[in-house]
Scaffold this motif. Sequence first.
Motif, mmCIF file in Angstrom:
data_model
loop_
_atom_site.group_PDB
_atom_site.id
_atom_site.type_symbol
_atom_site.label_atom_id
_atom_site.label_comp_id
_atom_site.label_asym_id
_atom_site.label_seq_id
_atom_site.Cartn_x
_atom_site.Cartn_y
_atom_site.Cartn_z
ATOM 1 N N PHE A 1 0.877 -1.179 0.000
ATOM 2 C CA PHE A 1 0.000 0.000 0.000
ATOM 3 C C PHE A 1 0.902 1.212 0.000
ATOM 4 O O PHE A 1 1.820 1.318 0.811
ATOM 5 N N ARG B 1 -3.590 8.814 5.612
ATOM 6 C CA ARG B 1 -2.981 8.120 6.737
ATOM 7 C C ARG B 1 -3.999 8.026 7.867
ATOM 8 O O ARG B 1 -4.987 8.736 7.886
ATOM 9 N N ALA C 1 -7.731 5.811 6.328
ATOM 10 C CA ALA C 1 -7.207 4.918 5.287
ATOM 11 C C ALA C 1 -7.547 3.459 5.536
ATOM 12 O O ALA C 1 -7.679 2.672 4.596
ATOM 13 N N ALA D 1 -7.998 0.316 2.859
ATOM 14 C CA ALA D 1 -6.716 -0.377 2.747
ATOM 15 C C ALA D 1 -6.860 -1.853 3.094
ATOM 16 O O ALA D 1 -6.241 -2.716 2.454
ATOM 17 N N ALA E 1 -5.065 2.567 -3.166
ATOM 18 C CA ALA E 1 -3.849 1.991 -2.593
ATOM 19 C C ALA E 1 -2.600 2.454 -3.319
ATOM 20 O O ALA E 1 -1.552 2.655 -2.693
ATOM 21 N N TRP F 1 -2.236 2.015 7.263
ATOM 22 C CA TRP F 1 -2.210 1.205 6.044
ATOM 23 C C TRP F 1 -2.098 -0.282 6.394
ATOM 24 O O TRP F 1 -1.350 -0.657 7.298
#
Length: 277
Positions: free
Chosen positions: A187, A193, A197, A201, A236, A269
């Motif tokens: 990712f 962040r 995410a 993710a 991603a 992630w």
Amino acid sequence: MARALTADIPAMTLPSLFIPHGGGPCFFMDPDGGPPDPMWRPMKAYLASLIDNLPERPKAILLISGHWEEDRVTVHTGSGQPLLFDYYGFPEHTYRLRWDALGAPELAARAKALIEGAGFPVGEEDARGWDHGVFIPLMVAVPDADIPLVQLSLRNDLDPVAHIAIGKALAPLRDEGVLIVGSGMSFHNLRVRGQQATPLADQWDAALADAVTDPDPARRAERVANWAQLPHARFAHPREEHLLPLMVALGAGSDGPAVRDYHDHVMGWAVSGYRFG
């Protein structure tokens, strides 16, 4: 002193690997050499175990980093390089890190011949430093810098089918004591962040893992080459240079099994590593 690559000593077949290389010098942020931020410690532990978890110690490493692209795939032919500190805004001491592994010109020539034999033009260079996709994970995996290294570039068209084929061409090296490593991140979207995410993710990571570990090698290669059709693919990877080293590692794995041997969350992630063969 690092050992030279020798073709006359029988070797066990080594796997090929796709590893996460972290974020900048994430494992070395403490100027006194202390442990990294807790978020990065599982990844560091995974990298630290790479060599011990192989069937034998590699004679050399061939590494493809998400931080080097050329018009045609290019091999580093030098006997050793300084480090290329291609990250920005980190503490001053992280620009004085050292990792003094030797190059492996014999392996560079062998890799070039294999890729050319598969129909791909190959460039050569001997001046570029090893970028942080090389030295940051390998400072953890090979702290004594005692395994010779050759770095191979990506092709800047980022064609997944071509990179899988390049990896397949390199597969014979696994029988010659060479560890083939794709260094990237499963990712890599620097614009998102934290918990915003994570849900998407996670969905992307699960879909990618299902494709990469497909037990049918031909279907696996086809599904991974079509990575952009997986859920949240462009979330991603807005640009896929950090994913393409996976293609090379997968191709080099040939018809062997594929397993996800690392999975964790960093910066919100979902991040995974894979082993082929």
